[in-house]
Design a protein around this motif. Structure first.
Motif, PDB file in Angstrom:
ATOM      1  N   ASN A  90       0.463  -1.407  -0.052  1.00 36.37           N
ATOM      2  CA  ASN A  90      -0.008  -0.380   0.315  1.00 36.37           C
ATOM      3  C   ASN A  90       0.549   1.434   0.093  1.00 36.37           C
ATOM      4  O   ASN A  90       0.374   2.073   0.199  1.00 36.37           O
ATOM      5  N   THR A  91       2.181   1.182  -0.198  1.00 37.20           N
ATOM      6  CA  THR A  91       3.279   2.438  -0.071  1.00 37.20           C
ATOM      7  C   THR A  91       3.045   2.761  -1.852  1.00 37.20           C
ATOM      8  O   THR A  91       3.652   4.423  -1.738  1.00 37.20           O
ATOM      9  N   GLU A  92       2.600   2.290  -2.452  1.00 33.87           N
ATOM     10  CA  GLU A  92       1.947   3.093  -3.848  1.00 33.87           C
ATOM     11  C   GLU A  92       0.784   2.086  -4.555  1.00 33.87           C
ATOM     12  O   GLU A  92       0.080   1.635  -3.777  1.00 33.87           O
ATOM     13  N   GLY A  93       0.469   3.208  -5.881  1.00 36.40           N
ATOM     14  CA  GLY A  93      -0.915   2.312  -6.653  1.00 36.40           C
ATOM     15  C   GLY A  93      -2.038   2.809  -5.263  1.00 36.40           C
ATOM     16  O   GLY A  93      -3.781   1.880  -5.734  1.00 36.40           O
ATOM     17  N   LEU A  94      -2.071   3.980  -4.414  1.00 42.86           N
ATOM     18  CA  LEU A  94      -3.637   4.125  -3.854  1.00 42.86           C
ATOM     19  C   LEU A  94      -3.928   5.303  -4.420  1.00 42.86           C
ATOM     20  O   LEU A  94      -3.841   6.964  -3.618  1.00 42.86           O
ATOM     21  N   PRO A  95      -3.919   5.584  -5.700  1.00 44.20           N
ATOM     22  CA  PRO A  95      -5.174   6.930  -6.189  1.00 44.20           C
ATOM     23  C   PRO A  95      -5.567   8.036  -5.064  1.00 44.20           C
ATOM     24  O   PRO A  95      -6.814   7.429  -4.291  1.00 44.20           O
ATOM     25  N   ILE A  96      -5.642   9.040  -4.652  1.00 45.35           N
ATOM     26  CA  ILE A  96      -6.304  10.022  -3.489  1.00 45.35           C
ATOM     27  C   ILE A  96      -5.781   9.570  -2.274  1.00 45.35           C
ATOM     28  O   ILE A  96      -7.249  10.423  -1.286  1.00 45.35           O
ATOM     29  N   ALA A  97      -5.396   8.017  -2.162  1.00 47.05           N
ATOM     30  CA  ALA A  97      -4.920   8.217  -0.242  1.00 47.05           C
ATOM     31  C   ALA A  97      -3.811   7.434  -0.571  1.00 47.05           C
ATOM     32  O   ALA A  97      -3.636   6.138   0.367  1.00 47.05           O
ATOM     33  N   GLY A  98      -3.047   7.552  -0.557  1.00 44.81           N
ATOM     34  CA  GLY A  98      -1.875   7.863  -1.085  1.00 44.81           C
ATOM     35  C   GLY A  98      -1.379   7.356   0.949  1.00 44.81           C
ATOM     36  O   GLY A  98      -0.387   6.841   1.098  1.00 44.81           O
TER      37      GLY A  98
ATOM     38  N   GLN B 119      -7.076  18.112  -3.675  1.00 44.82           N
ATOM     39  CA  GLN B 119      -7.283  17.647  -5.425  1.00 44.82           C
ATOM     40  C   GLN B 119      -8.996  18.568  -5.578  1.00 44.82           C
ATOM     41  O   GLN B 119      -8.774  18.730  -6.807  1.00 44.82           O
ATOM     42  N   VAL B 120     -10.023  18.563  -5.071  1.00 51.04           N
ATOM     43  CA  VAL B 120     -10.876  19.117  -5.486  1.00 51.04           C
ATOM     44  C   VAL B 120     -10.628  20.393  -5.197  1.00 51.04           C
ATOM     45  O   VAL B 120     -11.086  20.897  -5.998  1.00 51.04           O
ATOM     46  N   LEU B 121     -10.345  21.263  -4.993  1.00 55.90           N
ATOM     47  CA  LEU B 121      -9.782  22.677  -4.360  1.00 55.90           C
ATOM     48  C   LEU B 121      -8.455  23.086  -5.354  1.00 55.90           C
ATOM     49  O   LEU B 121      -8.955  23.815  -6.076  1.00 55.90           O
ATOM     50  N   HIS B 122      -7.991  21.910  -5.590  1.00 53.99           N
ATOM     51  CA  HIS B 122      -6.729  22.160  -6.521  1.00 53.99           C
ATOM     52  C   HIS B 122      -7.221  22.620  -8.061  1.00 53.99           C
ATOM     53  O   HIS B 122      -6.827  23.457  -8.912  1.00 53.99           O
ATOM     54  N   LYS B 123      -8.466  21.349  -8.420  1.00 53.91           N
ATOM     55  CA  LYS B 123      -9.199  21.813  -9.800  1.00 53.91           C
ATOM     56  C   LYS B 123      -9.880  22.863  -9.069  1.00 53.91           C
ATOM     57  O   LYS B 123      -9.842  23.489 -10.082  1.00 53.91           O
ATOM     58  N   ALA B 124     -10.455  23.269  -8.462  1.00 54.95           N
ATOM     59  CA  ALA B 124     -11.852  24.651  -8.427  1.00 54.95           C
ATOM     60  C   ALA B 124     -10.445  25.508  -8.775  1.00 54.95           C
ATOM     61  O   ALA B 124     -10.927  26.815  -9.792  1.00 54.95           O
ATOM     62  N   PHE B 125      -9.307  25.838  -8.239  1.00 54.16           N
ATOM     63  CA  PHE B 125      -8.633  26.623  -8.358  1.00 54.16           C
ATOM     64  C   PHE B 125      -7.862  26.997  -9.464  1.00 54.16           C
ATOM     65  O   PHE B 125      -7.473  27.801  -9.891  1.00 54.16           O
ATOM     66  N   SER B 126      -7.462  25.635 -10.459  1.00 52.99           N
ATOM     67  CA  SER B 126      -7.361  25.660 -11.782  1.00 52.99           C
ATOM     68  C   SER B 126      -7.787  26.928 -12.435  1.00 52.99           C
ATOM     69  O   SER B 126      -6.657  26.722 -13.490  1.00 52.99           O
TER      70      SER B 126
END
Length: 316
Positions: free
Chosen positions: A103-111, A270-277
C-alpha cells in the motif's frame, strides 16, 4: 491540570505535523518537501510510543483496540476512496490489490493511508517484544527496515519496512515519557535556543539525503536519527510555547482529530486544486488558499466524523 497541559502540547505537536503533511500534499516545492519529510511522519510513531503503557492490556484486548482504531479507518476510507475513484475514472482492481498488499504505492487520492497499517504493525510488534522481554530485537528490526526497500526485489506488504523503522521511533517515545522529568531542558527550550537548534537542524536535514519513510529512503542513516531527535525536541518545545499563550485551540483540535485529516486530506486538496485551476493567480497564492480552505473543510469533516454516528468509520 498537569494531565490537561500534557495532552494540550502533544495535541499541538501532532497538529503541527498534520499541517506539514497537508502542505506537503498541496506542493510547496522541493525544498519544503525535503525539509518536512525528515521529521513529519517519524514524529507520529514517536507520539504513539509516548502513550504506550507497559502491561496495561492483555494481548487480545490490545490487538482488538488497534484493529478498531487503525484498521477500521484504513479499510473504511480505503474503500471510500476506491469507490470515488471508480465513479470518476472507471473500474480497476489494482487499487484494491494495493490496499490489501503493498500500500505504499498504487493508492490514488489515498496515498497517506499506508501510515495506518505501518503504525498498526509497529504497535503490535512493539507490544509483543515488550511482552516477551525481547526489546533488544528492535535494533536489528530497525536496520532491516531501513534497507529492506533497497535490498529486496519487491516492497514489503502493508508498509512493514516503515513499521520496522517505526519501532525505533516508538521506543524513543516510550523512553521519553518514562524519563520525562529528566528531559525537561531539551523539551522546554526558549525562543533563542529554538532558533539556534532550528538553524542547525535545518542545515543537517539538507546535508542529509532526501528522506521518505513511505519510500524507504533515509539518506545517511545516523544523520537521519540525529535529525529526527533534534526535530522532535524542537517540535515539543514549540508546542509547549504555543500552549502557554492560551491561544491556537484550533491547532490542538487538529491534533485530537488527526486521523480524519490523515485519511481525507488528499481528496479535499485535489478537489480544491481543480477548482482553483480555473482561476489565474500566482502558484504560491493558490497554494495558500488551498491550504486555508483544506484545513477549514477538514475541520468540518472532523466534526462530522467525531460528533455523529459516522464515528464508527474512525473506530470510535
Amino acid at each position: 491540570m498537569r494531565a490537561e497541559q500534557r495532552l494540550d502540547y502533544v495535541d499541538a505537536f501532532r497538529g503541527l505535523g498534520i499541517i506539514a503533511m497537508v502542505m506537503g500534499h498541496i506542493g510547496f516545492g522541493e525544498i519544503f518537501d525535503h525539509l518536512i519529510h525528515a521529521f513529519h511522519m517519524p514524529m507520529f510513531f514517536f507520539i504513539s510510543g509516548f502513550f504506550y503503557r507497559t502491561g496495561k492490556y492483555g494481548t487480545k484486548e490490545y490487538v482488538d483496540r488497534k484493529v478498531k482504531s487503525l484498521l477500521i479507518p484504513y479499510v473504511s476510507f480505503g474503500f471510500f476512496h476506491y469507490l470515488l475513484l471508480v465513479t470518476i475514472v472507471g473500474f480497476s482492481i489494482n487499487p484494491v490489490l494495493h490496499l490489501l498488499t503493498v500500500n505504499t504505492e498504487g493508492l490514488p487520492i489515498a496515498g497517506a493511508l499506508w501510515f495506518l497499517t505501518a503504525l498498526f504493525l509497529t504497535d503490535i510488534i512493539y507490544f509483543l517484544f515488550d511482552k516477551w522481554n525481547v526489546k533488544w530485537l528492535i535494533i536489528p528490526a530497525v536496520l532491516i527496515g531501513s534497507f529492506a526497500d533497497q535490498i529486496l526485489p519487491y516492497p514489503l506488504p502493508w508498509a512493514l519496512s516503515a513499521a520496522c523503522v517505526g519501532l525505533g521511533l516508538y521506543w524513543m517515545g516510550q523512553i521519553s515519557k518514562k524519563y520525562e522529568n529528566k528531559l525537561t531542558k531539551i523539551y522546554n527550550m526558549n525562543l533563542v535556543q529554538i532558533l539556534i537548534v532550528g538553524i542547525v537542524t535545518t542545515g543537517l536535514i539538507f546535508v542529509n539525503g532526501y528522506v521518505n519513510m513511505r519510500e524507504g529512503r533515509y539518506g545517511f542513516l545516523p544523520l537521519f536519527w540525529i535529525n529526527v531527535l533534534l526535530s522532535i525536541c524542537l517540535g515539543i518545545s514549540i508546542s509547549k510555547l504555543i500552549c502557554k499563550t492560551g491561544k491556537f485551540k484550533w491547532l490542538m483540535g487538529i491534533g485530537k482529530n488527526s486521523i480524519v485529516y490523515l485519511c481525507l486530506n488528499q481528496v479535499v486538496i485535489q478537489v480544491l486544486h481543480k477548482a482553483f485551476s480555473c482561476v489565474a493567480m500566482p502558484k504560491i497564492v493558490s497554494n495558500l488558499l488551498v491550504l486555508i480552505l483544506s484545513l477549514a473543510v477538514l475541520w468540518f469533516l472532523s466534526m462530522l466524523f467525531t460528533k455523529t454516528k459516522l464515528k464508527i468509520f474512525i473506530g470510535k
